[in-house]
Design a protein around this motif. Structure first.
Motif, PDB file in Angstrom:
ATOM      1  N   ASP A 132       0.601  -1.170  -0.085  1.00 60.01           N
ATOM      2  CA  ASP A 132       0.073   0.023  -0.291  1.00 60.01           C
ATOM      3  C   ASP A 132       1.121   0.946  -0.126  1.00 60.01           C
ATOM      4  OD1 ASP A 132      -2.405  -1.785  -0.051  1.00 60.01           O
ATOM      5  OD2 ASP A 132      -2.261  -1.870   1.884  1.00 60.01           O
ATOM      6  N   ILE A 133       1.796   0.824   0.101  1.00 57.95           N
ATOM      7  CA  ILE A 133       3.279   2.542  -0.220  1.00 57.95           C
ATOM      8  C   ILE A 133       3.675   2.808  -1.359  1.00 57.95           C
ATOM      9  CG2 ILE A 133       5.536   3.248   1.077  1.00 57.95           C
ATOM     10  CD1 ILE A 133       4.520   0.962   3.010  1.00 57.95           C
ATOM     11  N   PRO A 134       2.929   3.537  -1.679  1.00 56.95           N
ATOM     12  CA  PRO A 134       4.055   4.285  -3.183  1.00 56.95           C
ATOM     13  C   PRO A 134       4.957   4.110  -2.872  1.00 56.95           C
ATOM     14  CG  PRO A 134       2.519   5.777  -2.330  1.00 56.95           C
ATOM     15  CD  PRO A 134       2.697   4.564  -1.225  1.00 56.95           C
ATOM     16  N   GLU A 135       5.358   4.057  -4.818  1.00 58.15           N
ATOM     17  CA  GLU A 135       6.283   3.962  -5.056  1.00 58.15           C
ATOM     18  C   GLU A 135       7.610   4.573  -4.836  1.00 58.15           C
ATOM     19  OE1 GLU A 135       9.455   2.436  -9.180  1.00 58.15           O
ATOM     20  OE2 GLU A 135       7.052   2.368  -9.256  1.00 58.15           O
ATOM     21  N   ALA A 136       7.477   6.119  -4.896  1.00 56.87           N
ATOM     22  CA  ALA A 136       8.251   6.858  -4.299  1.00 56.87           C
ATOM     23  C   ALA A 136       9.268   7.446  -3.165  1.00 56.87           C
ATOM     24  CB  ALA A 136       8.017   8.408  -5.180  1.00 56.87           C
ATOM     25  N   GLU A 137       7.441   6.745  -1.612  1.00 56.11           N
ATOM     26  CA  GLU A 137       7.206   6.800  -0.865  1.00 56.11           C
ATOM     27  C   GLU A 137       8.477   5.568   0.037  1.00 56.11           C
ATOM     28  OE1 GLU A 137       4.267   7.614   1.660  1.00 56.11           O
ATOM     29  OE2 GLU A 137       2.820   8.599   0.102  1.00 56.11           O
ATOM     30  N   MET A 138       8.307   4.821  -0.815  1.00 65.52           N
ATOM     31  CA  MET A 138       9.075   3.191  -0.378  1.00 65.52           C
ATOM     32  C   MET A 138      10.153   3.017  -0.778  1.00 65.52           C
ATOM     33  SD  MET A 138       9.625   0.557   0.685  1.00 65.52           S
ATOM     34  CE  MET A 138       7.427  -0.307   0.843  1.00 65.52           C
ATOM     35  N   ALA A 139      10.715   4.405  -1.887  1.00 65.99           N
ATOM     36  CA  ALA A 139      12.049   4.534  -2.254  1.00 65.99           C
ATOM     37  C   ALA A 139      12.887   5.574  -0.647  1.00 65.99           C
ATOM     38  CB  ALA A 139      12.297   5.073  -3.923  1.00 65.99           C
ATOM     39  N   GLU A 140      11.604   6.855  -1.187  1.00 67.20           N
ATOM     40  CA  GLU A 140      12.819   7.605   0.052  1.00 67.20           C
ATOM     41  C   GLU A 140      12.371   6.961   1.716  1.00 67.20           C
ATOM     42  OE1 GLU A 140      14.001  10.649   2.427  1.00 67.20           O
ATOM     43  OE2 GLU A 140      14.032  10.303   0.480  1.00 67.20           O
ATOM     44  N   LEU A 141      12.243   5.612   2.037  1.00 65.29           N
ATOM     45  CA  LEU A 141      11.946   5.205   3.157  1.00 65.29           C
ATOM     46  C   LEU A 141      13.513   4.335   3.115  1.00 65.29           C
ATOM     47  CD1 LEU A 141       8.619   3.810   4.126  1.00 65.29           C
ATOM     48  CD2 LEU A 141       9.527   5.769   4.897  1.00 65.29           C
ATOM     49  N   LEU A 142      13.449   3.976   2.354  1.00 63.11           N
ATOM     50  CA  LEU A 142      14.535   2.514   1.860  1.00 63.11           C
ATOM     51  C   LEU A 142      16.266   3.912   2.267  1.00 63.11           C
ATOM     52  CD1 LEU A 142      13.994   0.569  -1.377  1.00 63.11           C
ATOM     53  CD2 LEU A 142      13.394   0.104   1.144  1.00 63.11           C
ATOM     54  N   ARG A 143      15.684   4.662   1.474  1.00 64.58           N
ATOM     55  CA  ARG A 143      17.011   5.454   1.488  1.00 64.58           C
ATOM     56  C   ARG A 143      17.565   6.333   3.035  1.00 64.58           C
ATOM     57  NH1 ARG A 143      18.551  10.920   2.641  1.00 64.58           N
ATOM     58  NH2 ARG A 143      16.241  11.445   2.521  1.00 64.58           N
ATOM     59  N   ARG A 144      16.394   6.614   3.833  1.00 62.71           N
ATOM     60  CA  ARG A 144      16.265   6.182   4.948  1.00 62.71           C
ATOM     61  C   ARG A 144      16.987   5.554   6.392  1.00 62.71           C
ATOM     62  NH1 ARG A 144      14.018  11.261   6.338  1.00 62.71           N
ATOM     63  NH2 ARG A 144      15.102  11.206   8.382  1.00 62.71           N
ATOM     64  N   ALA A 145      16.143   4.571   5.658  1.00 64.56           N
ATOM     65  CA  ALA A 145      16.471   3.397   6.373  1.00 64.56           C
ATOM     66  C   ALA A 145      18.563   3.028   6.394  1.00 64.56           C
ATOM     67  CB  ALA A 145      15.700   2.213   6.147  1.00 64.56           C
ATOM     68  N   ASP A 146      19.058   3.190   4.905  1.00 64.73           N
ATOM     69  CA  ASP A 146      19.934   2.832   4.475  1.00 64.73           C
ATOM     70  C   ASP A 146      21.414   3.655   5.319  1.00 64.73           C
ATOM     71  OD1 ASP A 146      22.198   1.449   3.318  1.00 64.73           O
ATOM     72  OD2 ASP A 146      22.847   3.048   2.026  1.00 64.73           O
ATOM     73  N   ASP A 147      20.392   4.942   5.932  1.00 65.77           N
ATOM     74  CA  ASP A 147      21.211   6.278   6.182  1.00 65.77           C
ATOM     75  C   ASP A 147      21.504   5.861   7.974  1.00 65.77           C
ATOM     76  OD1 ASP A 147      21.166   7.102   3.970  1.00 65.77           O
ATOM     77  OD2 ASP A 147      20.021   9.120   3.842  1.00 65.77           O
ATOM     78  N   TRP A 148      20.300   5.059   8.926  1.00 65.56           N
ATOM     79  CA  TRP A 148      20.005   4.950   9.682  1.00 65.56           C
ATOM     80  C   TRP A 148      20.834   3.502  10.284  1.00 65.56           C
ATOM     81  CZ3 TRP A 148      14.531   6.489   9.838  1.00 65.56           C
ATOM     82  CH2 TRP A 148      14.704   8.082   9.986  1.00 65.56           C
ATOM     83  N   ARG A 149      21.345   2.488   9.374  1.00 61.17           N
ATOM     84  CA  ARG A 149      21.934   1.374   9.600  1.00 61.17           C
ATOM     85  C   ARG A 149      23.334   1.968  10.153  1.00 61.17           C
ATOM     86  NH1 ARG A 149      23.695  -1.502   4.708  1.00 61.17           N
ATOM     87  NH2 ARG A 149      24.934   0.408   4.543  1.00 61.17           N
ATOM     88  N   ASP A 150      23.700   0.728  11.240  1.00 61.11           N
ATOM     89  CA  ASP A 150      24.508   0.738  12.166  1.00 61.11           C
ATOM     90  C   ASP A 150      25.699   0.326  11.469  1.00 61.11           C
ATOM     91  OD1 ASP A 150      25.513   0.994  14.677  1.00 61.11           O
ATOM     92  OD2 ASP A 150      25.267  -0.718  15.708  1.00 61.11           O
ATOM     93  N   GLY A 151      26.429   0.901  10.716  1.00 63.37           N
ATOM     94  CA  GLY A 151      27.630  -0.487  10.604  1.00 63.37           C
ATOM     95  C   GLY A 151      27.725  -0.198   8.868  1.00 63.37           C
ATOM     96  N   ALA A 152      28.724  -0.381   8.564  1.00 58.77           N
ATOM     97  CA  ALA A 152      28.301  -0.575   7.246  1.00 58.77           C
ATOM     98  C   ALA A 152      28.272  -2.570   6.111  1.00 58.77           C
ATOM     99  CB  ALA A 152      30.254  -0.680   6.325  1.00 58.77           C
ATOM    100  N   THR A 153      28.162  -3.267   7.497  1.00 57.40           N
ATOM    101  CA  THR A 153      27.396  -4.362   6.763  1.00 57.40           C
ATOM    102  C   THR A 153      25.978  -4.430   7.513  1.00 57.40           C
ATOM    103  OG1 THR A 153      29.888  -5.237   6.845  1.00 57.40           O
ATOM    104  CG2 THR A 153      28.100  -7.075   6.973  1.00 57.40           C
ATOM    105  N   GLU A 154      25.230  -5.356   7.020  1.00 62.56           N
ATOM    106  CA  GLU A 154      23.747  -5.599   7.167  1.00 62.56           C
ATOM    107  C   GLU A 154      23.296  -7.045   7.888  1.00 62.56           C
ATOM    108  OE1 GLU A 154      21.284  -4.344   6.426  1.00 62.56           O
ATOM    109  OE2 GLU A 154      21.047  -3.094   4.750  1.00 62.56           O
ATOM    110  N   ARG A 155      22.967  -6.620   8.408  1.00 62.08           N
ATOM    111  CA  ARG A 155      23.489  -8.326   9.397  1.00 62.08           C
ATOM    112  C   ARG A 155      22.376  -8.984   9.495  1.00 62.08           C
ATOM    113  NH1 ARG A 155      26.002  -5.426  14.963  1.00 62.08           N
ATOM    114  NH2 ARG A 155      28.886  -4.958  13.861  1.00 62.08           N
TER     115      ARG A 155
END
Length: 595
Positions: A390-413
């Motif tokens: 239910d999330i529009p594509e443009a909004e999802m892209a922004e959520l992905l960008r913010r989630a990546d910025d807030w990630r703790d460290g360079a490696t996904e766990r």
């Protein structure tokens, strides 16, 4: 696929007892040789005596030669034979067979046959060769087909590089008074011979004299090169077939019918995993090979009656390739089925599950949680809950960008309890929680401060996948969002929510009670110490505030001696550890998310 070995002893015909015992004898022979070689390297007089027997009229059994390098080599041979490596069996049979023939020919000479030690060496080496031949069917583990080529390249390239380093080092440190008599070729050849042999006839290299530390350094380089060559030659098969589109569709169909059995079921869809199906196609085991460990997670997918049909071929494949089978995070039901196939169970923690119909903020026990929730709410924060689809594509892209910025460290766990992707079109039924600061937003949406994502757990459940928040935001946002989800769950048709996994929860709970024994208290203190870095206790405390139902989770393994190996493989799979001491091209990237 070969024969499934359920346990080391179960289901073994009488006729196969001797091959198994012979294989065990071969492994223990190499272990004893390793111990003697190491002891002789430390005990100078003993080591000198052994080396004398290899240069005069005496000879010692196969691989029994004093020194650290020989101890290392025999140790590697013991480990690879224990893991039933076919390539190691072939190499040891060829080397020991040739050595046996050589000794047998020498014994026709009176000069050698008059010594009793030589007869002892001949008999012991013969027993080792006989044990290899008798136990040949026990060495079934396949290596990677690329191993011989890689080992050859490592050996050739390594010898070239290390010999050049050795030649330059000999040139730079040459102390000979007549150094002018030696050419660079002489110095390079001297360094090369030091690489492949501890003792060198220095009379053959006039004009070359090096300090003892140079010789030691060159020998250390040769040992390191030997380790790399052995690793390349005997490494377990790394590449497994990842999930195909067809596999994923079949797994989704099984989850639609049986997904409510296990809260971790949806994480089987991680696309770097491989899958093995039962003959009926009604069940599957998903796994990933890491560091020679075939690592499954959670329970098998599908109908429990068909689980054995998927577990057996998974175990068979693991043993064919010399992998150690292991399961992380199995439920009590799944662990019981795995245990019936010869695996041992170890409780590693508990999963926090909240029944949304029973959850309430009322009562004295929830006073602290209620106050924290109201504080965040008064600060102006609000939560939006939506399905991913239910999330529009443009909004999802922004959520992905913010989630990546807030990630703790360079490696996904994450591995066993994380999906490893966010915003994929195939995961439309996942639920996203967005927390925004509306305190000064006026009209329109406020500033995004935190995200939570949950995967489906059957038709009426959710399982926590990903947590992200702005480090500069208000404390308590995650708890606020979880409570909002629990309070609005009825409108979403959600009856149960799986939160974080708390490792060793029972230790913290029972260890603090009156009457706890000294061993339990020491174990609790040790875990509390490590919690300074790994948040073991704090994660338990964070989940306990919701008053959840605690469901135990288990690790399954075949041999206790594999626990360290399994622990390292699990840490690598979860993204907490890269392969130590290896080049980056031998490490895999981890595309996972923290749970």
């Amino acid at each position: 696929m070969g024969e499934a070995r359920l346990t080391p002893d179960e289901g073994t015909p009488t006729g196969s007892v001797w091959p198994r015992r012979s294989a065990t004898f071969a492994v223990w022979y190499l272990r004893v040789v390793t111990f003697v070689n190491l002891l002789s390297a430390v005990w100078v007089s003993f080591g000198a005596d052994i080396r004398r027997h290899n240069v005069d009229e005496f000879f010692t059994p196969y691989l029994l030669t004093a020194g650290f390098a020989s101890a290392l080599w025999s140790f590697v041979m013991a480990v690879t034979l224990r893991r039933r490596k076919r390539a190691s069996w072939i190499l040891n049979l060829v080397l020991s067979g040739l050595f046996l023939v050589f000794m047998a020919l020498l014994m026709t000479d009176r000069q050698f046959s008059r010594h009793g030690l030589n007869w002892f060496s001949l008999v012991v080496t013969g027993l080792f060769v006989a044990a290899l031949i008798t136990g040949r069917r026990e060495f079934y583990a396949k290596g990677d087909r690329a191993n011989p080529r890689l080992a050859t390249l490592v050996a050739a390239g390594g010898l070239l590089v290390t010999s050049l380093i050795a030649g330059l080092l000999v040139t730079a440190t040459n102390e000979a008074a007549d150094a002018w008599r030696s050419t660079f070729w002489d110095r390079w050849l001297y360094g090369f011979m030091r690489l492949i042999s501890i003792s060198v006839d220095e009379e053959r290299y006039p004009g070359v004299s090096t300090p003892s530390w140079v010789n030691v350094f060159i020998n250390v380089m040769s040992t390191a090169l030997l380790l790399l060559v052995v690793y390349a030659a005997f490494r377990a098969r790394r590449a497994t077939d990842p999930l195909t589109g067809e596999d994923e569709e079949r797994l989704r169909a099984l989850l639609a019918r049986h997904g409510d059995r296990d809260s971790l079921g949806y994480f089987a869809l991680r696309r770097e995993k491989s899958v093995i199906w039962s003959p009926s196609g009604k069940a599957a085991v998903t796994y990933r090979v890491v560091g020679g460990v075939s690592l499954a997670s959670g329970d098998p997918i599908g109908d429990p009656e068909a689980w054995p049909g998927a577990i057996e071929p998974w175990l068979t494949e693991a043993r064919e390739h010399g992998w150690s089978p292991a399961v992380m995070g199995a439920s009590e039901e799944g662990g019981t089925i795995y245990a019936r196939h010869g695996l041992n169970a170890l409780e590693i923690g508990d999963e926090a599950i909240v029944d949304t119909g029973e959850f309430t903020l009322e009562g004295r026990a929830m006073r602290t949680v209620r106050q924290a929730y109201n504080r965040v709410k008064r600060a102006g924060y609000g939560v939006t809950i939506r399905r991913h689809e239910d999330i529009p594509e443009a909004e999802m892209a922004e959520l992905l960008r913010r989630a990546d910025d807030w990630r703790d460290g360079a490696t996904e766990r994450g591995f066993s309890m994380a999906l490893g992707r966010l915003g994929d079109p195939g995961d439309g039924r996942c639920v996203m929680l967005e927390c925004r600061d509306d305190s000064g937003a006026g009209e329109g949406a406020g500033e995004l401060r935190a995200l939570l994502s949950f995967v489906p757990w059957g038709p009426k459940g959710l399982s926590l996948d990903l947590m992200r928040r702005d480090r500069d935001s208000e404390n308590g946002l995650m708890e606020f969002m979880v409570i909002e989800l629990l309070q609005q769950a009825k409108g979403l048709g959600i009856t149960q929510v799986s939160l974080n996994f708390a490792m060793f929860r029972s230790v913290f709970e029972r260890g603090s009670r009156l009457g706890a024994g000294p061993v339990l208290r020491i174990w609790r203190s040790l875990l509390s110490f490590f919690s300074r870095w790994w948040q073991i206790e704090s994660l338990y405390r964070a989940n306990a505030k919701y008053r959840p139902i605690w469901e135990p989770r288990f690790m399954l393994f075949e041999k206790s001696s594999d626990l360290l190996r399994i622990g390292i493989a699990s840490a690598r799979a979860e993204g907490f550890l890269e392969a130590p001491g290896l080049p980056k091209w031998l490490n895999r990237k981890h595309l996972e998310s923290p749970r």
